[in-house]
Design a protein around this motif. Structure first.
Motif, short mmCIF file in Angstrom:
data_model
loop_
_atom_site.label_atom_id
_atom_site.label_comp_id
_atom_site.label_asym_id
_atom_site.label_seq_id
_atom_site.Cartn_x
_atom_site.Cartn_y
_atom_site.Cartn_z
N GLY A 120 0.52 -1.52 0.03
CA GLY A 120 -0.41 0.18 -0.12
C GLY A 120 1.40 1.07 -0.28
N LYS A 121 1.97 1.44 0.71
CA LYS A 121 2.81 2.53 0.70
C LYS A 121 3.70 2.68 -0.58
N ALA A 122 3.73 1.43 -1.06
CA ALA A 122 4.83 1.78 -2.64
C ALA A 122 3.88 2.71 -3.13
N LYS A 123 2.37 1.99 -3.24
CA LYS A 123 1.48 2.66 -4.46
C LYS A 123 1.42 3.92 -4.30
N ILE A 124 1.16 4.41 -2.53
CA ILE A 124 1.07 5.77 -2.66
C ILE A 124 2.00 6.85 -2.54
N ARG A 125 3.33 6.00 -2.77
CA ARG A 125 4.31 6.82 -2.74
C ARG A 125 4.98 7.05 -4.57
N ALA A 126 4.53 5.10 -4.91
CA ALA A 126 4.80 5.37 -6.94
C ALA A 126 3.81 6.42 -7.18
N VAL A 127 2.53 6.57 -7.34
CA VAL A 127 1.57 7.59 -6.79
C VAL A 127 1.61 9.25 -7.03
N LYS A 128 2.15 9.82 -5.52
CA LYS A 128 2.90 10.56 -5.57
C LYS A 128 3.74 11.55 -5.64
N GLU A 129 4.43 10.03 -6.86
CA GLU A 129 6.05 10.65 -7.70
C GLU A 129 5.80 10.75 -8.94
N LEU A 130 4.81 10.31 -9.82
CA LEU A 130 3.96 10.83 -10.41
C LEU A 130 3.33 12.19 -10.86
N GLU A 131 2.38 12.84 -9.80
CA GLU A 131 1.59 13.62 -9.71
C GLU A 131 2.52 14.49 -9.20
N ARG A 132 3.49 14.53 -9.13
CA ARG A 132 4.77 15.40 -8.99
C ARG A 132 4.99 15.97 -10.13
N SER A 133 5.03 14.89 -10.84
CA SER A 133 6.02 14.79 -12.31
C SER A 133 4.83 16.06 -13.62
N GLY A 134 3.43 15.62 -12.81
CA GLY A 134 2.76 16.80 -13.95
C GLY A 134 1.52 15.32 -14.73
N PHE A 135 1.27 14.24 -13.93
CA PHE A 135 0.59 13.35 -14.44
C PHE A 135 -0.56 13.03 -13.94
N ILE A 136 -1.57 12.73 -14.54
CA ILE A 136 -2.91 12.32 -13.52
C ILE A 136 -3.01 10.98 -13.81
N ILE A 137 -3.53 10.59 -12.50
CA ILE A 137 -2.84 8.65 -11.96
C ILE A 137 -4.92 8.51 -11.90
#
Length: 359
Positions: A335-352
């Motif tokens: 769960g934490k790995a998923k949240i961390r990956a999503v936040k990293e992509l969102e900071r790069s400007g992606f909509i997940i």
């Protein structure tokens, strides 16, 4: 002392002066070797007599902890491994002096070859000492992939190599050969000395990053009897691979690691550095996990701590090293790995938008 019914002998670990007295009384009387820093007397009352009185008072009230003194077979192995380490350092210094001296003659061979200890470099140095000065002939002695750099070698071997340089280089090479021979003799003797502990050395050498040489050093420094250390944390503290504690009035003044055993820390540092460069291992994944938050140096010490903890468990309980794998943290905290990956992509400007695979 036996006639006077002495029950305990306490002595400070001052340089190497304690050794002849400790070894003389060892097995005859209970001897406790203590760290002088942990048994300080009151400031202003410093003398040998007062120190002895203070040690006696502390020992009578059971306020002293004895230092770790390995049995004689481990001590002999330790002498061999430490001597080998010193000779290896001396050999490195000789080659460094050799490199600097070559530069004074205008020869820049070290700018082309990776090390002067290689076969090709040694042939060229022997030829220089033997009187050969033609850079084309010297460069032609290159072997293997180094032959692709022959044009660079020709330029690097152009210099002013005089009889003085020839004499000095002959001395350096003779010194290096002597050290090589001594190191080889020590390796042979270490193989014999570690025979009673061969199984333990082979077991801990299965840890990623630990070579046979590093395993020999570890056995020589901590022995194989882990009853001397109540748990892995005590061993890590003794070795100096865990944060220090210096807190007063709720403020932490320092958390630097203590000095510890320099030979053991050197072996663990080499093993940790090697383990972080290996792929598909838990230690490498742990290093990559800690590096962004704690920095390279602290992350490396953490890997040393992890390796030493594994060694303690293997020697104390006879456990076999179990590789947890590079995806250990992802499997444990999905769960934490998923949240961390999503936040990293969102900071790069992606909509997940997340969807379960196969749904």
């Amino acid at each position: 002392m036996k006639d006077e019914q002495v029950t305990t002998v306490v002595m400070e670990a001052t340089s190497d002066y304690w050794k002849p007295f400790y070894y003389l009384m060892e097995g005859q009387l209970p001897v406790m070797l203590v760290n002088a820093k942990q048994a300080r007397n009151i400031p202003g009352r410093k003398s040998d007599v007062n120190d002895a009185t203070w040690l006696a008072q502390l020992a009578a009230h059971n306020l002293l902890h004895g230092s770790f003194i390995p049995p004689e077979p481990i001590r002999q192995l330790r002498d061999l491994t430490r001597t080998r380490s010193s000779l290896v350092h001396d050999r490195t210094k000789v080659y460094q002096r050799m490199e600097k001296f070559l530069e004074s003659s205008g020869i820049k061979i070290s700018a082309v070859v990776s090390t002067l200890t290689g076969v090709s470099a040694r042939h060229m140095l022997d030829a220089l000492v033997g009187g050969e000065r033609d850079p084309h002939v010297l460069a032609g002695m290159a072997q293997g992939r180094l032959r692709q750099k022959i044009p660079d070698l020709i330029d690097a071997l152009e210099g002013r190599f005089t009889q003085h340089h020839e004499f000095m280089m002959r001395l350096f090479l003779k010194q290096a050969d002597g050290l090589e021979e001594m190191i080889s003799e020590l390796d042979t003797q270490i193989v014999e000395a570690i025979t009673p502990f061969r199984e333990e050395a082979l077991a801990i050498s299965t840890i990623p990053g630990l070579s046979n040489t590093s395993s020999e050093v570890v056995i020589a420094e901590i022995g194989v009897d882990m009853s001397m250390f109540p748990d892995a944390a005590h061993l890590a503290s003794w070795a100096g691979v865990c944060p220090g504690q210096n807190e007063s009035a709720g403020r932490s003044k320092s958390a630097h690691t203590r000095g510890g055993d320099s030979y053991l820390k050197a072996a663990l540092g080499t093993a940790a550095l090697s383990a972080t460069r290996q792929k598909n291992t838990f230690l490498a994944a742990r290093f990559r996990r800690l590096y962004p938050r704690r920095g390279g140096s602290r992350a490396l010490v953490a890997i040393e701590h992890t390796i030493l903890t594994a060694i303690w468990h293997m020697l104390a309980y006879g456990e076999v090293f179990k590789e947890l794998g590079p995806d250990y943290y992802q499997q444990r905290n999905q769960g934490k790995a998923k949240i961390r990956a999503v936040k990293e992509l969102e900071r790069s400007g992606f909509i997940i938008h997340l969807e379960v695979a196969g749904a």
